[in-house]
Design a protein around this motif. Sequence first.
Motif, PDB file in Angstrom:
ATOM      1  N   GLY A  69       0.792  -1.224   0.000  1.00  0.00           N
ATOM      2  CA  GLY A  69       0.000   0.000   0.000  1.00  0.00           C
ATOM      3  C   GLY A  69       0.822   1.270   0.000  1.00  0.00           C
ATOM      4  N   TYR A  70       2.138   1.148  -0.117  1.00  0.00           N
ATOM      5  CA  TYR A  70       3.006   2.323  -0.062  1.00  0.00           C
ATOM      6  C   TYR A  70       3.499   2.693  -1.455  1.00  0.00           C
ATOM      7  CZ  TYR A  70       3.267   1.408   4.973  1.00  0.00           C
ATOM      8  OH  TYR A  70       2.966   1.211   6.294  1.00  0.00           O
ATOM      9  N   PRO A  71       3.810   3.970  -1.674  1.00  0.00           N
ATOM     10  CA  PRO A  71       4.293   4.388  -3.000  1.00  0.00           C
ATOM     11  C   PRO A  71       5.703   3.896  -3.299  1.00  0.00           C
ATOM     12  CG  PRO A  71       4.317   6.235  -1.471  1.00  0.00           C
ATOM     13  CD  PRO A  71       3.614   5.128  -0.772  1.00  0.00           C
ATOM     14  N   VAL A  72       6.466   3.502  -2.284  1.00  0.00           N
ATOM     15  CA  VAL A  72       7.808   2.949  -2.457  1.00  0.00           C
ATOM     16  C   VAL A  72       7.823   1.568  -1.832  1.00  0.00           C
ATOM     17  CG1 VAL A  72      10.262   3.217  -1.971  1.00  0.00           C
ATOM     18  CG2 VAL A  72       8.862   5.238  -2.417  1.00  0.00           C
ATOM     19  N   ARG A  73       8.247   0.574  -2.618  1.00  0.00           N
ATOM     20  CA  ARG A  73       8.138  -0.814  -2.146  1.00  0.00           C
ATOM     21  C   ARG A  73       9.438  -1.606  -2.314  1.00  0.00           C
ATOM     22  NH1 ARG A  73       3.389   0.533  -4.670  1.00  0.00           N
ATOM     23  NH2 ARG A  73       4.044  -0.319  -6.685  1.00  0.00           N
ATOM     24  N   HIS A 226      10.552   7.816   6.442  1.00  0.00           N
ATOM     25  CA  HIS A 226      11.293   7.955   5.183  1.00  0.00           C
ATOM     26  C   HIS A 226      10.424   8.572   4.091  1.00  0.00           C
ATOM     27  CE1 HIS A 226      14.930   5.978   6.449  1.00  0.00           C
ATOM     28  NE2 HIS A 226      14.280   4.898   6.842  1.00  0.00           N
ATOM     29  N   LEU A 227       9.178   8.157   4.002  1.00  0.00           N
ATOM     30  CA  LEU A 227       8.285   8.707   2.985  1.00  0.00           C
ATOM     31  C   LEU A 227       8.009  10.182   3.236  1.00  0.00           C
ATOM     32  CD1 LEU A 227       5.753   5.749   2.652  1.00  0.00           C
ATOM     33  CD2 LEU A 227       7.457   6.462   0.959  1.00  0.00           C
ATOM     34  N   ALA A 228       7.884  10.549   4.504  1.00  0.00           N
ATOM     35  CA  ALA A 228       7.609  11.948   4.835  1.00  0.00           C
ATOM     36  C   ALA A 228       8.786  12.848   4.468  1.00  0.00           C
ATOM     37  CB  ALA A 228       7.295  12.072   6.325  1.00  0.00           C
ATOM     38  N   ASP A 229       9.984  12.296   4.482  1.00  0.00           N
ATOM     39  CA  ASP A 229      11.175  13.071   4.139  1.00  0.00           C
ATOM     40  C   ASP A 229      11.148  13.516   2.679  1.00  0.00           C
ATOM     41  OD1 ASP A 229      13.921  14.033   4.697  1.00  0.00           O
ATOM     42  OD2 ASP A 229      14.489  12.472   3.275  1.00  0.00           O
ATOM     43  N   GLY A 230      10.487  12.746   1.809  1.00  0.00           N
ATOM     44  CA  GLY A 230      10.293  13.152   0.424  1.00  0.00           C
ATOM     45  C   GLY A 230      11.474  12.956  -0.496  1.00  0.00           C
ATOM     46  N   GLY A 250      16.669  10.453  -9.198  1.00  0.00           N
ATOM     47  CA  GLY A 250      15.391  10.925  -8.672  1.00  0.00           C
ATOM     48  C   GLY A 250      15.161  10.535  -7.223  1.00  0.00           C
ATOM     49  N   GLY A 251      16.238  10.397  -6.455  1.00  0.00           N
ATOM     50  CA  GLY A 251      16.090  10.027  -5.051  1.00  0.00           C
ATOM     51  C   GLY A 251      16.908   8.798  -4.715  1.00  0.00           C
ATOM     52  N   HIS A 252      16.846   8.390  -3.451  1.00  0.00           N
ATOM     53  CA  HIS A 252      17.653   7.267  -3.001  1.00  0.00           C
ATOM     54  C   HIS A 252      16.786   6.099  -2.552  1.00  0.00           C
ATOM     55  CE1 HIS A 252      16.782   9.282   0.873  1.00  0.00           C
ATOM     56  NE2 HIS A 252      16.869   8.067   1.394  1.00  0.00           N
ATOM     57  N   VAL A 253      17.446   4.994  -2.262  1.00  0.00           N
ATOM     58  CA  VAL A 253      16.809   3.796  -1.723  1.00  0.00           C
ATOM     59  C   VAL A 253      17.311   3.598  -0.299  1.00  0.00           C
ATOM     60  CG1 VAL A 253      16.608   1.283  -1.943  1.00  0.00           C
ATOM     61  CG2 VAL A 253      16.587   2.727  -3.988  1.00  0.00           C
ATOM     62  N   GLU A 323      20.194  12.651  -5.675  1.00  0.00           N
ATOM     63  CA  GLU A 323      19.233  13.742  -5.914  1.00  0.00           C
ATOM     64  C   GLU A 323      19.996  14.842  -6.636  1.00  0.00           C
ATOM     65  OE1 GLU A 323      18.946  16.993  -4.203  1.00  0.00           O
ATOM     66  OE2 GLU A 323      17.273  17.359  -5.588  1.00  0.00           O
ATOM     67  N   ARG A 324      19.431  15.352  -7.697  1.00  0.00           N
ATOM     68  CA  ARG A 324      20.195  16.170  -8.641  1.00  0.00           C
ATOM     69  C   ARG A 324      20.901  17.353  -7.979  1.00  0.00           C
ATOM     70  NH1 ARG A 324      22.575  15.733 -11.981  1.00  0.00           N
ATOM     71  NH2 ARG A 324      21.971  16.984 -13.752  1.00  0.00           N
ATOM     72  N   ALA A 325      20.203  18.149  -7.186  1.00  0.00           N
ATOM     73  CA  ALA A 325      20.833  19.335  -6.585  1.00  0.00           C
ATOM     74  C   ALA A 325      21.942  18.932  -5.623  1.00  0.00           C
ATOM     75  CB  ALA A 325      19.780  20.185  -5.872  1.00  0.00           C
ATOM     76  N   ALA A 326      21.686  17.938  -4.788  1.00  0.00           N
ATOM     77  CA  ALA A 326      22.698  17.491  -3.830  1.00  0.00           C
ATOM     78  C   ALA A 326      23.894  16.869  -4.527  1.00  0.00           C
ATOM     79  CB  ALA A 326      22.078  16.503  -2.845  1.00  0.00           C
ATOM     80  N   ASP A 327      23.651  16.147  -5.622  1.00  0.00           N
ATOM     81  CA  ASP A 327      24.761  15.566  -6.384  1.00  0.00           C
ATOM     82  C   ASP A 327      25.629  16.659  -6.995  1.00  0.00           C
ATOM     83  OD1 ASP A 327      24.004  12.999  -5.782  1.00  0.00           O
ATOM     84  OD2 ASP A 327      23.032  12.607  -7.720  1.00  0.00           O
TER      85      ASP A 327
END
Length: 429
Positions: A69-73, A226-230, A250-253, A323-327
């Motif tokens: 049920g989560y957007p990241v699995r 983790h999801l709330a961190d975005g 587009g983000g990390h795992v 993440e593009r800006a941080a990279d």
Amino acid sequence: MTTTAGPGPRGGTRTQPARTREGTGGGARTLVTGIGVAAPNGLGTRAWWQALLDGRSGIGPITRFDASGYPVRIAGEIRGFVDEDHIPSRLLPETDRVTRIALTAAEEAFADSGVEPRELPEYAAGVITASSAGGVEFGQRGLAALWAKGARYVSVYQSSAWFHAANPAQIAIRHQLRGPGSTIISEQAGGIDALARSRRRIRDGARLMVTGGVDSTLCPWGWAAHLADGRLSTSADPARAYLPFDADAGGHVVGEGGALLVVEDADAAARRGAVGYGIVAGCAATFDGADRPRLREAAELALADAGIRPEEVDVVFADGAGERAADRVESEALCALFGPYGVPVTVPKTMTGRLGAGGSSLDLAAALFTLRERVVPPTTGTRRAAEDCPLDLVTGSARELPDLRTALVLARGRGGFNSAAVVCAPAAG
């Protein structure tokens, strides 16, 4: 045990080259003599290191809880870790999974070092580790019991098992470490920060310290945070979800695990015949300003602490936010220090995910194995660095570097923490 958050800048300058001397301020040199690893792509140092060299990832679908049920699995899970195989039954009711993983890594690190801490003077050995979340799963179970059944059903160990200091406390008890003890809270930077503090304790007279970091947050409560961190990647493809320095990043795992190190006074270790993996030559930490990242400054301070010039660095283990800006910020810092494509850069955590406090300690372990084997593990997922990240990124397969002697390890933690460490081959001492 004490708990510390938010270390300020550290470091200094030195004119002696780190290839013969370690860091600023004199005092004992610090040698890493033992390593214990629990990672998504390998439980134990041998399995993990071979997986890194093979480019084998431990990232896959989440199985520790129902993530449908989560957007990241997807995440980096330590599969095949059976708690009862590693932890005495009496400890199971009073420990969280993260503490059981930490105890297992500490056991391996001691065995690897060949030292018996009980044979040292009573207060000569201690433990300083990092944690970003404590015993999240234990805390979740306690809250569930409280709301579903009432306070009578909450474990008596709720007050200790969830705490960030549970890991060093249990390690100290199990191995009778009566010397300095504390825990560091600076998220991904914590493993390096714990090493830096342990190095200071060695200089203050401690003979041995256990240090590093381990985290495990793969439960619904931890996942919600983790999801709330975005900043999680929403890609469902484990091979393409975490792409540091890639144009498509587009983000990390998230992953679980980490590494623990046994560090000793180098002279005392030599007297007992220990060769070790490498000398901790320099450490530093900074905190980002409101409008100015300070990762580059952390690296400069660590190099100055070690007496190392940028051109003497043979490889960089980058933070690799994905993440593009941080990279771009990290790439700019590296290019300012070494020039575009100036030094090999790798992000082996692409095979494990970002492990919280365990991330930088696992990178330290990888850097130390790299010094020993003279081969750099690859960055997987990312095929080549983006044009705005002009780095000599090690991709595809491991890269042999016969003359490799010095590594720089970088880490950034949520909230503005930056840390850096310089490790050198043992012959540097």
